[in-house]
Design an enzyme around this catalytic site. Sequence first.
Site, PDB file in Angstrom:
ATOM      1  N   CYS A  87       0.829  -1.161   0.158  1.00  0.00           N
ATOM      2  CA  CYS A  87      -0.015  -0.015   0.125  1.00  0.00           C
ATOM      3  C   CYS A  87       0.766   1.200   0.208  1.00  0.00           C
ATOM      4  O   CYS A  87       0.353   2.327  -0.623  1.00  0.00           O
ATOM      5  CB  CYS A  87      -0.823   0.015   1.189  1.00  0.00           C
ATOM      6  SG  CYS A  87      -0.392   0.058   2.735  1.00  0.00           S
ATOM      7  N   HIS A 163      -1.267   1.849   7.055  1.00  0.00           N
ATOM      8  CA  HIS A 163      -2.095   2.082   5.824  1.00  0.00           C
ATOM      9  C   HIS A 163      -1.714   3.549   5.468  1.00  0.00           C
ATOM     10  O   HIS A 163      -1.301   4.381   6.293  1.00  0.00           O
ATOM     11  CB  HIS A 163      -3.494   2.081   6.215  1.00  0.00           C
ATOM     12  CG  HIS A 163      -4.518   2.176   4.905  1.00  0.00           C
ATOM     13  ND1 HIS A 163      -4.264   1.312   3.823  1.00  0.00           N
ATOM     14  CD2 HIS A 163      -5.541   2.851   4.712  1.00  0.00           C
ATOM     15  CE1 HIS A 163      -5.141   1.696   3.042  1.00  0.00           C
ATOM     16  NE2 HIS A 163      -5.789   2.445   3.445  1.00  0.00           N
TER      17      HIS A 163
END
Lengths: 322, 131
Positions: A87, A163
């Site tokens: 990510c 994230h």
Amino acid sequence: MDSAGDWCLLESDPGVFTQLIHKFGAKGVQVEELWTIEDSMFENLRPVHGLIFLFKYVNYEEPAGPIVSDDRLDKIFFAKQVINNACATQAVISLLLNCKHPDLELGPELTKLKEFSMTFDSRMRGLSLSNSQTIRSAHNSMAQQPLFEVDPKMPAKDEDAYHFIGYMPIDGRLYELDGLQEGPIDHGAVAPEQDWLDVVRPIIMRRINVYTEGEIHFNLMALVSDRKMIYQRQLDTLLNETQLLGMETDALDTEIARLRMLIDYEEIKMAKYKQELVRRRHNYMPFIINLLQILAKEKKLMPLLEKAKERATKRSHKKMKV
Amino acid sequence: PEGNGASRTAPVAGAVNVDLGSVLSASDVVSTASAPENAVRLAPHLPAQDDVRTTLLSPQFAQAANQFSSAVGSGQMGPVMSQFGLPSEVSSAANTGNIEAVFKALEDTSSSSGTTTKEDDKKKDKSKDDQ
């Protein structure tokens, strides 16, 4: 194992991200860490092309605005996140592929990826990104080398769940690009005379406040134009001017000296990034073994351990009080 | 703030979770490792352009050292220890997953350090002969 596997965890470090971008073959941009989102922070960073917000992932969050589902999706590169550790790379690539600033040169690899995947839906875009051998190996070359092959069944530490999401203006609107959502989140219009950073600031502030209260770790980085390139450009203009005018003023001299200093500073920073990467890629195992043997020979290992244990006990007492 | 004890692997009775990275960045370690004789021994194992001191104080080394101690804690390091030619006492201690036992075995066997190195050399020569 399928080809999309084996993505290493990346450190959220401006040096890692800057070198990663260059490894993808893109030029003219770099990543800088922000320790505040106050306007003064951006004084020496403009133009800012996008922001990367990183936080410890706790659970799914409702989108903070409407999700784009119309034909804007044909123009915005948005990829669904297919693989966890990818990510960081995905956030950076999303910013790069949506950036139309003339300072950025995407390079052949990313241009190919963009052309190839823009006809796909967001899930397929995510897949084609994580299937790219070049992107994966560039990503993995930035990671700390494992000391040895670890048992994949070993429980992952909870720090693994970070994230990364991106914020950037695209065609006059501010978007949030979060691979865990169904599409880009539309945060509204950015007026032509408006600085998009003023639009994004309250949105980021809201998020930061929530995370600070919840003691969630977060980090903010900016994708900006290559600083050295910008300073060099300014310097060239100034040098031209002094030549044309055939005179030098004290003010010009000071400015020229200032720009030269900033260029030096950028060069030192890039050299530091390179050295940090050498360290990240180094296999420390033989060093550790030899060091332990040296300390054992001088009978210093056990005393060191005792001290560490004392510190650990003190720490856990402190924790219990809280 | 890092992690909540619950997700950690259950510690072996009597064992401690040692943050080896901070243990090895202690000033005593830096001065010991920087002593000329020791620095010469460590030099070939350093990252390019770094010296003993910068290495011991770097976050990248700390991360590797912590990885090492948690690997020892998981009891997986025995075979690796023997790969590095450490005495069998050290690798069996490593198999128990107790870093204290590993350190103790390292100290105990290093009193006869002279012989260990000779044995290592013998082993190396032997493996050469085998090839």
